[in-house]
Design a protein around this motif. Sequence first.
Motif, PDB file in Angstrom:
ATOM      1  N   ARG A 286      26.144 -18.179 -81.613  1.00 57.32           N
ATOM      2  CA  ARG A 286      26.806 -17.214 -82.491  1.00 57.32           C
ATOM      3  C   ARG A 286      27.653 -16.237 -81.670  1.00 57.32           C
TER       4      ARG A 286
ATOM      5  N   CYS B 123      22.274 -19.367 -78.839  1.00 57.77           N
ATOM      6  CA  CYS B 123      22.270 -19.710 -80.272  1.00 57.77           C
ATOM      7  C   CYS B 123      23.646 -20.067 -80.818  1.00 57.77           C
TER       8      CYS B 123
ATOM      9  N   CYS C 201      27.408 -16.877 -77.913  1.00 61.60           N
ATOM     10  CA  CYS C 201      26.104 -16.807 -77.258  1.00 61.60           C
ATOM     11  C   CYS C 201      25.728 -18.202 -76.728  1.00 61.60           C
TER      12      CYS C 201
ATOM     13  N   CYS D 144      23.588 -10.509 -77.899  1.00 57.99           N
ATOM     14  CA  CYS D 144      23.539 -11.267 -79.158  1.00 57.99           C
ATOM     15  C   CYS D 144      22.558 -10.582 -80.095  1.00 57.99           C
ATOM     16  N   ARG D 145      23.061 -10.158 -81.222  1.00 59.03           N
ATOM     17  CA  ARG D 145      22.212  -9.455 -82.175  1.00 59.03           C
ATOM     18  C   ARG D 145      21.246 -10.391 -82.894  1.00 59.03           C
ATOM     19  N   HIS D 146      21.496 -11.696 -82.762  1.00 57.78           N
ATOM     20  CA  HIS D 146      20.678 -12.658 -83.489  1.00 57.78           C
ATOM     21  C   HIS D 146      19.466 -13.119 -82.664  1.00 57.78           C
ATOM     22  N   CYS D 147      19.691 -13.449 -81.374  1.00 59.25           N
ATOM     23  CA  CYS D 147      18.572 -13.935 -80.558  1.00 59.25           C
ATOM     24  C   CYS D 147      18.199 -12.996 -79.422  1.00 59.25           C
TER      25      CYS D 147
END
Length: 451
Positions: free
Chosen positions: A375, A373, A370, A388-391
Amino acid sequence: MEGIRLHIGLDDIDSPMGGCTTHIAVQIVHELSGKGNTWFTDYLNLIRLNPAVPWKTRGNGAVAIRLSVAGESDLVDVVEYVENRVDEYVAEYSNPKHQPSLVFLIGDVPGFLEKYGEKALYDFIPLDYALRVIGKLGERIRVHAPRGKRGVIGALAAIGNQMLSGDYTYELIAYRTREYIGKPRMIDENSIMEMDKATQGKTILNYDYESKRPLIIPRGPDPVLYGIRGEYPWDLIDASRYLRVFEPVEYMAVFRTNQHTDSHLHPVDTVCDAHPYMCVRLTGTVSSKPRRIQGGHLVFKVCNECCMDVAVYEPTKRFRDVVEKLEPGDKVEVMGCVRPGSKSHGVTLNLEKICVMELARKTIKLNPLCPKCGRRMESAGRGKGFKCRHCGYKSLELSKEEIVVPRDIQAGCYQPPLHVFKHVMRPLGRPVVHRVFTGSELITPFVWKLS
Protein backbone atom coordinates in the motif's frame (compact mmCIF):
# COMPACT_ATOMS: atom_id res chain seq x y z
CA MET A 1 -5.60 42.16 -77.63
CA GLU A 2 -3.16 44.53 -75.97
CA GLY A 3 -4.58 48.01 -75.40
CA ILE A 4 -3.83 50.05 -72.27
CA ARG A 5 -3.79 48.13 -69.00
CA LEU A 6 -5.82 49.69 -66.18
CA HIS A 7 -6.15 48.54 -62.57
CA ILE A 8 -8.94 50.05 -60.46
CA GLY A 9 -8.83 49.67 -56.67
CA LEU A 10 -11.92 50.33 -54.50
CA ASP A 11 -12.27 50.34 -50.73
CA ASP A 12 -14.31 51.65 -47.78
CA ILE A 13 -17.60 51.94 -49.71
CA ASP A 14 -19.55 49.81 -47.20
CA SER A 15 -22.56 51.28 -45.46
CA PRO A 16 -25.07 50.09 -42.83
CA MET A 17 -27.73 51.48 -45.19
CA GLY A 18 -27.07 48.64 -47.66
CA GLY A 19 -23.90 49.68 -49.44
CA CYS A 20 -21.01 47.32 -50.15
CA THR A 21 -17.68 47.71 -51.96
CA THR A 22 -18.18 44.47 -53.91
CA HIS A 23 -21.71 45.54 -54.87
CA ILE A 24 -20.66 48.73 -56.64
CA ALA A 25 -17.69 46.93 -58.24
CA VAL A 26 -20.06 44.35 -59.73
CA GLN A 27 -22.31 47.08 -61.12
CA ILE A 28 -19.33 48.86 -62.68
CA VAL A 29 -18.05 45.68 -64.35
CA HIS A 30 -21.50 44.84 -65.71
CA GLU A 31 -21.95 48.31 -67.15
CA LEU A 32 -18.43 48.42 -68.66
CA SER A 33 -18.71 44.94 -70.15
CA GLY A 34 -21.15 46.21 -72.75
CA LYS A 35 -18.54 48.55 -74.24
CA GLY A 36 -16.66 47.10 -77.22
CA ASN A 37 -13.52 49.12 -76.45
CA THR A 38 -13.10 47.59 -72.97
CA TRP A 39 -12.19 44.00 -72.01
CA PHE A 40 -11.35 42.38 -68.68
CA THR A 41 -8.10 40.55 -67.93
CA ASP A 42 -9.13 38.94 -64.64
CA TYR A 43 -12.10 38.17 -62.45
CA LEU A 44 -13.01 40.77 -59.90
CA ASN A 45 -10.33 40.47 -57.21
CA LEU A 46 -11.65 40.44 -53.63
CA ILE A 47 -8.69 40.97 -51.31
CA ARG A 48 -9.20 40.42 -47.59
CA LEU A 49 -6.71 42.66 -45.84
CA ASN A 50 -5.29 42.51 -42.31
CA PRO A 51 -8.21 41.56 -40.01
CA ALA A 52 -6.51 43.21 -37.01
CA VAL A 53 -6.76 46.79 -38.33
CA PRO A 54 -8.75 48.82 -35.73
CA TRP A 55 -11.06 50.65 -38.17
CA LYS A 56 -11.67 47.75 -40.54
CA THR A 57 -15.07 46.76 -41.86
CA ARG A 58 -16.24 43.29 -40.77
CA GLY A 59 -14.41 41.43 -43.53
CA ASN A 60 -11.87 44.19 -44.35
CA GLY A 61 -12.22 43.51 -48.05
CA ALA A 62 -10.99 45.71 -50.90
CA VAL A 63 -11.68 45.09 -54.59
CA ALA A 64 -9.58 45.41 -57.75
CA ILE A 65 -10.96 45.56 -61.30
CA ARG A 66 -8.38 44.69 -63.97
CA LEU A 67 -9.07 45.56 -67.59
CA SER A 68 -7.66 46.91 -70.82
CA VAL A 69 -9.00 49.75 -72.96
CA ALA A 70 -8.44 50.38 -76.63
CA GLY A 71 -7.01 53.92 -76.50
CA GLU A 72 -6.33 57.09 -74.51
CA SER A 73 -9.82 58.53 -75.02
CA ASP A 74 -11.36 55.26 -73.83
CA LEU A 75 -9.14 55.39 -70.74
CA VAL A 76 -10.34 58.91 -69.91
CA ASP A 77 -13.97 57.84 -70.41
CA VAL A 78 -13.63 54.79 -68.11
CA VAL A 79 -11.94 56.76 -65.31
CA GLU A 80 -14.55 59.50 -65.48
CA TYR A 81 -17.41 57.01 -65.59
CA VAL A 82 -16.14 55.02 -62.58
CA GLU A 83 -15.59 58.13 -60.47
CA ASN A 84 -19.09 59.44 -61.21
CA ARG A 85 -20.66 56.03 -60.64
CA VAL A 86 -19.01 55.61 -57.25
CA ASP A 87 -20.00 59.15 -56.22
CA GLU A 88 -23.64 58.34 -57.07
CA TYR A 89 -23.47 55.09 -55.10
CA VAL A 90 -21.93 56.78 -52.06
CA ALA A 91 -24.63 59.45 -52.14
CA GLU A 92 -27.32 56.72 -52.18
CA TYR A 93 -25.75 54.61 -49.41
CA SER A 94 -24.32 57.34 -47.23
CA ASN A 95 -21.97 56.40 -44.38
CA PRO A 96 -20.21 59.37 -42.71
CA LYS A 97 -17.81 57.08 -40.82
CA HIS A 98 -16.21 55.71 -43.98
CA GLN A 99 -13.88 57.33 -46.50
CA PRO A 100 -14.66 55.74 -49.90
CA SER A 101 -11.66 55.76 -52.18
CA LEU A 102 -10.71 54.88 -55.75
CA VAL A 103 -7.20 54.33 -57.10
CA PHE A 104 -6.45 54.00 -60.84
CA LEU A 105 -3.11 52.56 -62.00
CA ILE A 106 -2.10 52.52 -65.67
CA GLY A 107 0.22 49.78 -66.89
CA ASP A 108 1.87 46.90 -65.05
CA VAL A 109 2.00 46.60 -61.27
CA PRO A 110 5.60 47.31 -60.14
CA GLY A 111 7.40 45.10 -57.62
CA PHE A 112 7.37 47.68 -54.82
CA LEU A 113 3.58 47.95 -55.08
CA GLU A 114 3.29 44.14 -54.89
CA LYS A 115 5.36 44.23 -51.67
CA TYR A 116 3.10 46.96 -50.29
CA GLY A 117 0.05 44.85 -51.11
CA GLU A 118 1.56 41.80 -49.40
CA LYS A 119 2.39 43.79 -46.27
CA ALA A 120 -1.19 45.09 -46.08
CA LEU A 121 -2.41 41.49 -45.69
CA TYR A 122 -0.75 41.05 -42.28
CA ASP A 123 0.52 44.39 -40.97
CA PHE A 124 -0.66 47.87 -40.09
CA ILE A 125 -0.23 50.35 -42.98
CA PRO A 126 -0.14 54.07 -42.04
CA LEU A 127 -1.72 56.45 -44.53
CA ASP A 128 1.53 58.36 -45.05
CA TYR A 129 3.20 55.11 -46.18
CA ALA A 130 0.45 54.56 -48.77
CA LEU A 131 0.81 58.14 -49.99
CA ARG A 132 4.59 57.71 -50.38
CA VAL A 133 3.98 54.64 -52.54
CA ILE A 134 1.52 56.64 -54.64
CA GLY A 135 4.14 59.38 -55.01
CA LYS A 136 6.61 56.88 -56.48
CA LEU A 137 4.10 55.95 -59.20
CA GLY A 138 3.97 59.49 -60.58
CA GLU A 139 1.63 60.17 -63.50
CA ARG A 140 0.67 56.49 -63.82
CA ILE A 141 -1.69 56.76 -60.86
CA ARG A 142 -4.82 58.72 -60.04
CA VAL A 143 -6.65 58.91 -56.70
CA HIS A 144 -10.30 59.82 -56.14
CA ALA A 145 -11.12 60.17 -52.43
CA PRO A 146 -13.60 63.01 -51.86
CA ARG A 147 -14.30 62.26 -48.15
CA GLY A 148 -10.80 61.51 -46.83
CA LYS A 149 -8.05 59.17 -47.94
CA ARG A 150 -8.10 56.33 -45.42
CA GLY A 151 -9.72 54.05 -48.01
CA VAL A 152 -6.75 54.65 -50.30
CA ILE A 153 -4.71 52.25 -48.15
CA GLY A 154 -6.90 49.28 -49.05
CA ALA A 155 -7.66 50.32 -52.64
CA LEU A 156 -3.93 50.53 -53.37
CA ALA A 157 -3.31 47.19 -51.63
CA ALA A 158 -6.00 45.52 -53.76
CA ILE A 159 -4.17 46.61 -56.90
CA GLY A 160 -0.85 45.36 -55.49
CA ASN A 161 -2.23 41.90 -54.68
CA GLN A 162 -2.49 40.42 -58.17
CA MET A 163 -2.47 36.78 -56.93
CA LEU A 164 -0.68 35.68 -60.10
CA SER A 165 0.86 32.69 -58.31
CA GLY A 166 0.35 30.93 -55.00
CA ASP A 167 -2.84 29.93 -53.23
CA TYR A 168 -6.15 31.59 -54.06
CA THR A 169 -9.82 30.64 -54.12
CA TYR A 170 -13.04 31.85 -55.74
CA GLU A 171 -16.35 33.16 -54.47
CA LEU A 172 -19.69 33.36 -56.25
CA ILE A 173 -21.74 36.19 -54.72
CA ALA A 174 -25.45 36.77 -55.33
CA TYR A 175 -26.94 40.23 -54.62
CA ARG A 176 -30.41 41.23 -53.49
CA THR A 177 -32.67 43.74 -55.14
CA ARG A 178 -33.00 47.11 -53.40
CA GLU A 179 -36.41 46.46 -51.80
CA TYR A 180 -35.19 43.31 -50.01
CA ILE A 181 -32.07 44.82 -48.39
CA GLY A 182 -32.44 44.78 -44.61
CA LYS A 183 -35.08 42.03 -44.60
CA PRO A 184 -34.51 38.36 -43.62
CA ARG A 185 -32.83 36.41 -46.41
CA MET A 186 -35.19 33.93 -48.05
CA ILE A 187 -33.12 30.80 -48.71
CA ASP A 188 -34.14 27.26 -47.82
CA GLU A 189 -31.59 26.16 -45.20
CA ASN A 190 -32.01 22.51 -46.12
CA SER A 191 -30.90 23.28 -49.66
CA ILE A 192 -27.65 24.75 -48.27
CA MET A 193 -26.93 21.45 -46.51
CA GLU A 194 -27.79 19.53 -49.67
CA MET A 195 -25.41 21.70 -51.65
CA ASP A 196 -22.68 21.30 -49.04
CA LYS A 197 -22.86 17.50 -49.09
CA ALA A 198 -22.98 17.34 -52.89
CA THR A 199 -19.95 19.60 -53.38
CA GLN A 200 -17.56 18.41 -50.65
CA GLY A 201 -13.96 19.15 -51.58
CA LYS A 202 -15.07 21.70 -54.18
CA THR A 203 -16.67 24.32 -51.91
CA ILE A 204 -15.52 25.73 -48.57
CA LEU A 205 -17.43 26.39 -45.31
CA ASN A 206 -21.05 26.28 -46.41
CA TYR A 207 -22.66 25.08 -43.19
CA ASP A 208 -21.62 24.60 -39.56
CA TYR A 209 -23.35 21.42 -38.41
CA GLU A 210 -22.14 21.91 -34.83
CA SER A 211 -23.94 25.22 -34.34
CA LYS A 212 -26.57 24.44 -37.01
CA ARG A 213 -25.78 27.68 -38.77
CA PRO A 214 -25.48 28.42 -42.52
CA LEU A 215 -22.17 30.08 -43.34
CA ILE A 216 -22.90 31.33 -46.86
CA ILE A 217 -25.50 33.86 -45.66
CA PRO A 218 -24.35 37.16 -44.11
CA ARG A 219 -26.25 38.62 -41.17
CA GLY A 220 -26.01 42.36 -41.75
CA PRO A 221 -28.09 44.76 -43.86
CA ASP A 222 -25.70 44.58 -46.83
CA PRO A 223 -26.90 43.68 -50.34
CA VAL A 224 -25.22 40.25 -50.40
CA LEU A 225 -27.79 37.45 -50.48
CA TYR A 226 -25.26 34.62 -50.27
CA GLY A 227 -21.65 33.83 -51.10
CA ILE A 228 -20.36 30.36 -52.05
CA ARG A 229 -16.59 29.93 -51.74
CA GLY A 230 -14.56 27.21 -53.41
CA GLU A 231 -11.66 26.10 -55.54
CA TYR A 232 -12.88 26.80 -59.10
CA PRO A 233 -15.53 29.12 -60.58
CA TRP A 234 -17.40 26.41 -62.51
CA ASP A 235 -17.81 24.41 -59.28
CA LEU A 236 -19.44 27.42 -57.64
CA ILE A 237 -21.84 27.94 -60.52
CA ASP A 238 -22.87 24.28 -60.28
CA ALA A 239 -23.22 24.56 -56.48
CA SER A 240 -25.53 27.56 -56.74
CA ARG A 241 -28.06 25.43 -58.64
CA TYR A 242 -28.74 23.40 -55.48
CA LEU A 243 -30.02 26.46 -53.59
CA ARG A 244 -33.73 27.15 -53.28
CA VAL A 245 -34.01 30.94 -53.19
CA PHE A 246 -37.37 32.64 -52.64
CA GLU A 247 -36.53 36.23 -53.49
CA PRO A 248 -35.25 37.89 -56.68
CA VAL A 249 -31.51 38.03 -57.37
CA GLU A 250 -30.30 41.20 -59.04
CA TYR A 251 -26.65 40.33 -59.79
CA MET A 252 -24.35 37.33 -59.56
CA ALA A 253 -20.58 37.59 -59.89
CA VAL A 254 -17.45 35.48 -59.57
CA PHE A 255 -14.52 36.87 -57.56
CA ARG A 256 -10.97 35.57 -57.36
CA THR A 257 -9.82 36.00 -53.80
CA ASN A 258 -7.36 35.21 -51.01
CA GLN A 259 -10.14 33.94 -48.74
CA HIS A 260 -9.45 30.78 -46.69
CA THR A 261 -5.74 30.74 -47.60
CA ASP A 262 -4.18 32.07 -44.35
CA SER A 263 -2.48 34.76 -46.44
CA HIS A 264 -2.74 37.08 -43.43
CA LEU A 265 -0.44 34.92 -41.28
CA HIS A 266 3.12 36.20 -41.55
CA PRO A 267 5.80 33.78 -40.30
CA VAL A 268 8.11 35.32 -37.69
CA ASP A 269 11.14 33.72 -36.04
CA THR A 270 10.49 34.80 -32.46
CA VAL A 271 7.84 36.39 -30.27
CA CYS A 272 10.05 39.51 -30.23
CA ASP A 273 9.30 40.02 -33.95
CA ALA A 274 5.53 40.30 -33.43
CA HIS A 275 3.93 43.65 -32.69
CA PRO A 276 0.38 45.04 -32.20
CA TYR A 277 -2.00 44.90 -35.20
CA MET A 278 0.17 42.26 -36.89
CA CYS A 279 -1.06 38.75 -37.81
CA VAL A 280 1.57 36.06 -37.37
CA ARG A 281 2.41 32.40 -37.11
CA LEU A 282 5.24 31.55 -34.73
CA THR A 283 6.72 28.64 -32.85
CA GLY A 284 7.33 28.81 -29.11
CA THR A 285 7.16 27.00 -25.82
CA VAL A 286 4.22 27.13 -23.46
CA SER A 287 5.48 28.69 -20.24
CA SER A 288 2.31 28.88 -18.13
CA LYS A 289 -0.63 26.56 -17.57
CA PRO A 290 -3.72 27.85 -19.47
CA ARG A 291 -6.22 29.44 -17.09
CA ARG A 292 -9.81 30.63 -17.37
CA ILE A 293 -10.45 34.29 -16.70
CA GLN A 294 -13.57 36.44 -16.31
CA GLY A 295 -15.93 36.03 -19.26
CA GLY A 296 -14.94 32.43 -19.88
CA HIS A 297 -11.84 33.32 -21.92
CA LEU A 298 -8.68 31.24 -21.70
CA VAL A 299 -5.15 32.68 -21.42
CA PHE A 300 -1.68 31.12 -21.46
CA LYS A 301 1.82 32.35 -22.20
CA VAL A 302 4.14 31.28 -25.01
CA CYS A 303 7.84 32.14 -25.18
CA ASN A 304 10.59 32.25 -27.81
CA GLU A 305 13.30 34.73 -26.72
CA CYS A 306 10.42 37.00 -25.67
CA CYS A 307 7.08 36.00 -24.14
CA MET A 308 3.49 36.89 -25.05
CA ASP A 309 0.03 36.11 -23.69
CA VAL A 310 -2.19 34.03 -25.98
CA ALA A 311 -5.97 34.38 -25.62
CA VAL A 312 -8.71 31.94 -26.64
CA TYR A 313 -12.10 33.63 -26.42
CA GLU A 314 -15.38 32.28 -25.06
CA PRO A 315 -17.20 32.13 -28.46
CA THR A 316 -14.72 29.45 -29.60
CA LYS A 317 -16.36 27.05 -27.07
CA ARG A 318 -14.80 23.55 -27.35
CA PHE A 319 -11.57 25.00 -28.80
CA ARG A 320 -10.85 26.30 -25.29
CA ASP A 321 -11.23 22.78 -23.89
CA VAL A 322 -8.47 21.54 -26.21
CA VAL A 323 -6.09 24.40 -25.48
CA GLU A 324 -6.71 24.05 -21.75
CA LYS A 325 -4.91 20.67 -21.87
CA LEU A 326 -1.57 22.27 -22.72
CA GLU A 327 1.23 22.14 -20.15
CA PRO A 328 4.36 24.23 -19.60
CA GLY A 329 7.12 22.89 -21.83
CA ASP A 330 4.87 21.97 -24.76
CA LYS A 331 6.24 23.17 -28.10
CA VAL A 332 3.50 24.78 -30.20
CA GLU A 333 2.90 26.83 -33.34
CA VAL A 334 0.36 29.55 -32.66
CA MET A 335 -1.48 31.52 -35.34
CA GLY A 336 -3.45 34.72 -34.96
CA CYS A 337 -3.42 38.50 -34.72
CA VAL A 338 -1.74 40.60 -32.05
CA ARG A 339 -3.69 43.18 -30.10
CA PRO A 340 -2.02 45.94 -28.06
CA GLY A 341 -1.72 45.85 -24.30
CA SER A 342 -3.89 47.77 -21.84
CA LYS A 343 -4.06 48.42 -18.10
CA SER A 344 -5.46 44.93 -17.54
CA HIS A 345 -3.26 42.87 -19.90
CA GLY A 346 -0.10 42.95 -21.96
CA VAL A 347 0.30 42.50 -25.71
CA THR A 348 -1.83 39.47 -26.59
CA LEU A 349 -2.11 37.08 -29.51
CA ASN A 350 -5.75 36.31 -30.35
CA LEU A 351 -5.48 32.61 -31.19
CA GLU A 352 -7.00 31.42 -34.47
CA LYS A 353 -5.40 27.99 -34.76
CA ILE A 354 -2.73 25.99 -32.95
CA CYS A 355 -0.43 23.11 -33.87
CA VAL A 356 0.97 21.07 -30.98
CA MET A 357 4.42 20.02 -32.17
CA GLU A 358 5.92 18.32 -29.11
CA LEU A 359 4.34 17.37 -25.80
CA ALA A 360 6.29 17.88 -22.61
CA ARG A 361 6.76 14.91 -20.29
CA LYS A 362 4.28 15.35 -17.45
CA THR A 363 5.09 13.63 -14.16
CA ILE A 364 3.85 13.57 -10.60
CA LYS A 365 5.67 12.41 -7.47
CA LEU A 366 4.00 9.90 -5.13
CA ASN A 367 5.00 8.40 -1.83
CA PRO A 368 6.61 4.94 -2.22
CA LEU A 369 4.69 1.67 -1.99
CA CYS A 370 5.14 -0.31 1.23
CA PRO A 371 7.46 -3.28 0.47
CA LYS A 372 5.56 -5.43 3.02
CA CYS A 373 1.86 -4.83 2.22
CA GLY A 374 2.06 -2.97 -1.11
CA ARG A 375 0.00 0.00 0.00
CA ARG A 376 0.98 3.63 -0.44
CA MET A 377 3.05 4.93 2.49
CA GLU A 378 2.94 8.37 4.10
CA SER A 379 5.59 10.77 5.32
CA ALA A 380 6.85 10.12 8.86
CA GLY A 381 7.92 13.77 9.15
CA ARG A 382 10.77 15.91 7.87
CA GLY A 383 13.91 13.81 7.68
CA LYS A 384 12.18 10.76 9.22
CA GLY A 385 11.45 8.85 6.02
CA PHE A 386 8.15 7.07 5.38
CA LYS A 387 5.78 4.88 7.39
CA CYS A 388 2.92 2.57 6.48
CA ARG A 389 -0.24 3.30 8.39
CA HIS A 390 -1.62 -0.11 7.53
CA CYS A 391 1.14 -2.52 8.64
CA GLY A 392 3.44 -0.19 10.60
CA TYR A 393 6.50 -0.65 8.36
CA LYS A 394 9.00 2.28 8.48
CA SER A 395 11.93 3.20 6.22
CA LEU A 396 14.55 5.94 5.99
CA GLU A 397 15.91 4.66 2.65
CA LEU A 398 12.80 4.79 0.49
CA SER A 399 12.11 7.93 -1.65
CA LYS A 400 9.21 9.30 -3.64
CA GLU A 401 8.38 7.71 -6.99
CA GLU A 402 8.15 9.79 -10.19
CA ILE A 403 5.15 8.67 -12.23
CA VAL A 404 4.63 9.66 -15.91
CA VAL A 405 1.10 10.95 -16.40
CA PRO A 406 -0.56 10.21 -19.78
CA ARG A 407 -1.44 13.42 -21.66
CA ASP A 408 -5.03 14.06 -22.68
CA ILE A 409 -3.99 15.80 -25.90
CA GLN A 410 -2.09 14.60 -28.95
CA ALA A 411 0.38 16.29 -31.28
CA GLY A 412 -1.48 17.81 -34.21
CA CYS A 413 -3.34 20.92 -35.35
CA TYR A 414 -6.56 22.24 -33.85
CA GLN A 415 -9.09 24.86 -34.95
CA PRO A 416 -12.18 26.55 -33.49
CA PRO A 417 -15.80 25.92 -34.62
CA LEU A 418 -16.44 26.96 -38.21
CA HIS A 419 -18.90 29.73 -37.37
CA VAL A 420 -16.13 31.85 -35.77
CA PHE A 421 -13.81 31.63 -38.79
CA LYS A 422 -12.61 34.87 -40.35
CA HIS A 423 -12.81 35.16 -44.15
CA VAL A 424 -9.06 34.62 -44.55
CA MET A 425 -8.68 31.64 -42.20
CA ARG A 426 -7.86 28.35 -43.94
CA PRO A 427 -9.77 25.35 -42.56
CA LEU A 428 -7.47 22.48 -41.60
CA GLY A 429 -9.28 20.25 -44.08
CA ARG A 430 -8.38 22.49 -47.03
CA PRO A 431 -4.85 21.89 -48.39
CA VAL A 432 -2.64 24.74 -49.56
CA VAL A 433 -2.92 24.83 -53.35
CA HIS A 434 -0.21 26.38 -55.54
CA ARG A 435 -1.68 27.91 -58.67
CA VAL A 436 -0.53 30.18 -61.47
CA PHE A 437 -3.14 32.54 -62.91
CA THR A 438 -2.71 33.06 -66.65
CA GLY A 439 -6.17 34.33 -67.52
CA SER A 440 -6.89 31.31 -69.70
CA GLU A 441 -9.41 30.05 -67.10
CA LEU A 442 -11.35 33.33 -67.21
CA ILE A 443 -15.05 32.72 -67.77
CA THR A 444 -16.76 35.55 -69.61
CA PRO A 445 -19.00 37.04 -68.60
CA PHE A 446 -18.25 36.63 -64.88
CA VAL A 447 -20.90 39.15 -63.85
CA TRP A 448 -24.60 38.54 -64.62
CA LYS A 449 -27.59 40.86 -64.14
CA LEU A 450 -30.65 38.72 -63.46
CA SER A 451 -33.39 41.20 -62.53
